[in-house]
Scaffold this motif. Structure first.
Motif, PDB file in Angstrom:
ATOM      1  N   ALA A 131       0.862  -1.298   0.016  1.00  0.00           N
ATOM      2  CA  ALA A 131       0.154  -0.005  -0.061  1.00  0.00           C
ATOM      3  C   ALA A 131       0.983   1.289  -0.064  1.00  0.00           C
ATOM      4  CB  ALA A 131      -0.779   0.140   1.260  1.00  0.00           C
ATOM      5  N   VAL A 132       0.405   2.122  -0.937  1.00  0.00           N
ATOM      6  CA  VAL A 132       1.168   3.511  -0.947  1.00  0.00           C
ATOM      7  C   VAL A 132       0.094   4.570  -0.694  1.00  0.00           C
ATOM      8  CG1 VAL A 132       2.460   4.997  -2.294  1.00  0.00           C
ATOM      9  CG2 VAL A 132       2.809   2.569  -2.750  1.00  0.00           C
TER      10      VAL A 132
ATOM     11  N   GLY B  54       7.901   8.800  -7.890  1.00  0.00           N
ATOM     12  CA  GLY B  54       8.856   7.763  -8.301  1.00  0.00           C
ATOM     13  C   GLY B  54       8.577   6.502  -7.181  1.00  0.00           C
ATOM     14  N   MET B  55       9.222   5.255  -7.659  1.00  0.00           N
ATOM     15  CA  MET B  55       9.078   3.952  -6.692  1.00  0.00           C
ATOM     16  C   MET B  55       9.890   3.251  -7.472  1.00  0.00           C
ATOM     17  SD  MET B  55       6.105   1.971  -5.354  1.00  0.00           S
ATOM     18  CE  MET B  55       6.268   0.639  -3.992  1.00  0.00           C
ATOM     19  N   GLY B  56      10.570   2.333  -6.727  1.00  0.00           N
ATOM     20  CA  GLY B  56      11.340   1.343  -6.877  1.00  0.00           C
ATOM     21  C   GLY B  56      12.057   0.698  -5.887  1.00  0.00           C
ATOM     22  N   PHE B  57      13.113  -0.221  -6.287  1.00  0.00           N
ATOM     23  CA  PHE B  57      13.632  -0.990  -5.252  1.00  0.00           C
ATOM     24  C   PHE B  57      14.736  -0.422  -4.777  1.00  0.00           C
ATOM     25  CE2 PHE B  57      11.378  -4.607  -7.607  1.00  0.00           C
ATOM     26  CZ  PHE B  57      11.087  -5.463  -5.873  1.00  0.00           C
ATOM     27  N   SER B  58      15.047  -0.381  -3.728  1.00  0.00           N
ATOM     28  CA  SER B  58      16.152   0.277  -2.800  1.00  0.00           C
ATOM     29  C   SER B  58      17.446  -0.350  -3.295  1.00  0.00           C
ATOM     30  CB  SER B  58      16.318   0.291  -1.434  1.00  0.00           C
ATOM     31  OG  SER B  58      15.095   0.900  -1.028  1.00  0.00           O
ATOM     32  N   ALA B  59      18.649   0.300  -3.040  1.00  0.00           N
ATOM     33  CA  ALA B  59      20.108   0.060  -3.328  1.00  0.00           C
ATOM     34  C   ALA B  59      20.359  -1.400  -2.986  1.00  0.00           C
ATOM     35  CB  ALA B  59      20.947   0.874  -2.950  1.00  0.00           C
TER      36      ALA B  59
ATOM     37  N   ALA C 178       0.323   5.487  -8.154  1.00  0.00           N
ATOM     38  CA  ALA C 178      -0.609   6.440  -8.463  1.00  0.00           C
ATOM     39  C   ALA C 178       0.063   7.795  -8.051  1.00  0.00           C
ATOM     40  CB  ALA C 178      -2.130   6.198  -8.024  1.00  0.00           C
ATOM     41  N   ALA C 179       0.052   8.876  -8.787  1.00  0.00           N
ATOM     42  CA  ALA C 179       0.626  10.162  -8.369  1.00  0.00           C
ATOM     43  C   ALA C 179      -0.132  10.867  -7.398  1.00  0.00           C
ATOM     44  CB  ALA C 179       0.895  11.004  -9.600  1.00  0.00           C
TER      45      ALA C 179
ATOM     46  N   TRP D 297      11.706   1.830  -2.241  1.00  0.00           N
ATOM     47  CA  TRP D 297      11.565   3.402  -1.773  1.00  0.00           C
ATOM     48  C   TRP D 297      10.381   4.011  -2.753  1.00  0.00           C
ATOM     49  CZ3 TRP D 297      11.889   6.604  -6.114  1.00  0.00           C
ATOM     50  CH2 TRP D 297      12.337   6.018  -7.332  1.00  0.00           C
ATOM     51  N   VAL D 298       9.771   5.010  -2.070  1.00  0.00           N
ATOM     52  CA  VAL D 298       8.824   6.088  -2.853  1.00  0.00           C
ATOM     53  C   VAL D 298       9.160   7.440  -2.508  1.00  0.00           C
ATOM     54  CG1 VAL D 298       6.130   6.631  -3.007  1.00  0.00           C
ATOM     55  CG2 VAL D 298       6.737   4.457  -2.189  1.00  0.00           C
ATOM     56  N   GLN D 299       9.164   8.289  -3.624  1.00  0.00           N
ATOM     57  CA  GLN D 299       9.538   9.698  -3.495  1.00  0.00           C
ATOM     58  C   GLN D 299       8.448  10.412  -3.926  1.00  0.00           C
ATOM     59  OE1 GLN D 299      12.948  11.149  -6.218  1.00  0.00           O
ATOM     60  NE2 GLN D 299      13.779  11.705  -4.155  1.00  0.00           N
ATOM     61  N   ASP D 300       8.090  11.691  -3.284  1.00  0.00           N
ATOM     62  CA  ASP D 300       7.548  12.661  -3.602  1.00  0.00           C
ATOM     63  C   ASP D 300       7.945  13.817  -4.265  1.00  0.00           C
ATOM     64  OD1 ASP D 300       8.198  14.717  -1.788  1.00  0.00           O
ATOM     65  OD2 ASP D 300       6.706  14.192  -0.435  1.00  0.00           O
TER      66      ASP D 300
END
Length: 186
Positions: A12-13, A22-27, A73-74, A110-113
């Motif tokens: 859930a986001v 954006g969203m993706g797998f962390s390092a 979703a943005a 990670w999720v970034q705004d």
């Protein structure tokens, strides 16, 4: 080829006051320290950040692959789906190094705004053996002593069939023992 095991899930986001960009797998360094066959896993993240490949020596020979399959979703709360496919066994060990029936696989995303605030969370993945190893012995195995006279050949032969089924886990030991439980060495 070895069979694979696949599953799906979602995370859930929740959108705050800024839109999600954006969203993706962390390092790699933020992914869990795990092993397969006693060897440390390494991680490779796809250029778009949506696929994480775990491997021992070659990314083309993966232990597992996890993929975020839907976009975040943005401007609205959403559930981001993911798939995971296990190609090889993951060592399921507790902190003391003892084998356990299931292990957590906390892959970090990670999720970034829009003003570059970034938060991380872990996908809720549990790896459990599909089944216990099975050993089946078919036939009789006769053991005779070394002949008393040098050069005298053994007259009899024996055949046996040993079948070991180990699901996803590798076979790490196979032994023959006598009826007293002592190991047969040769």
């Amino acid at each position: 080829s070895q069979p694979t095991v696949s599953d799906q899930g979602s995370v859930a986001v929740t959108v705050g006051s800024d839109r999600i960009t954006g969203m993706g797998f962390s390092a790699q360094a933020d992914q869990p320290a795990m092993t397969s066959g006693g060897e440390a896993l390494q991680y490779q993240i796809s250029p778009d950040g949506m696929t994480l490949t775990a491997y021992v020596t070659d990314p083309a020979d993966p232990v597992f692959v996890a993929t975020l399959t839907s976009a975040v979703a943005a401007e609205a709360d959403s559930a981001v789906n993911y798939d995971i496919t296990l190609y090889k066994a993951i060592d399921q060990l507790d902190a003391g190094g003892n084998s356990v029936a299931q292990a957590s696989l906390p892959l970090e995303v990670w999720v970034q705004d829009s003003d570059n605030d970034t938060v991380t969370t872990e996908l809720d993945i549990t790896v459990a053996d599909a089944q216990d190893s099975q050993v089946m012995f078919v036939g009789n195995l006769d053991v005779t002593e070394i002949p008393k006279k040098a050069g005298e050949p053994l007259a009899g032969t024996a055949t046996a069939q040993l079948e070991i089924t180990a699901s996803q886990d590798p076979v790490v030991d196979a032994r023959f023992t006598d009826s007293e439980g002592a190991a047969v060495l040769s």
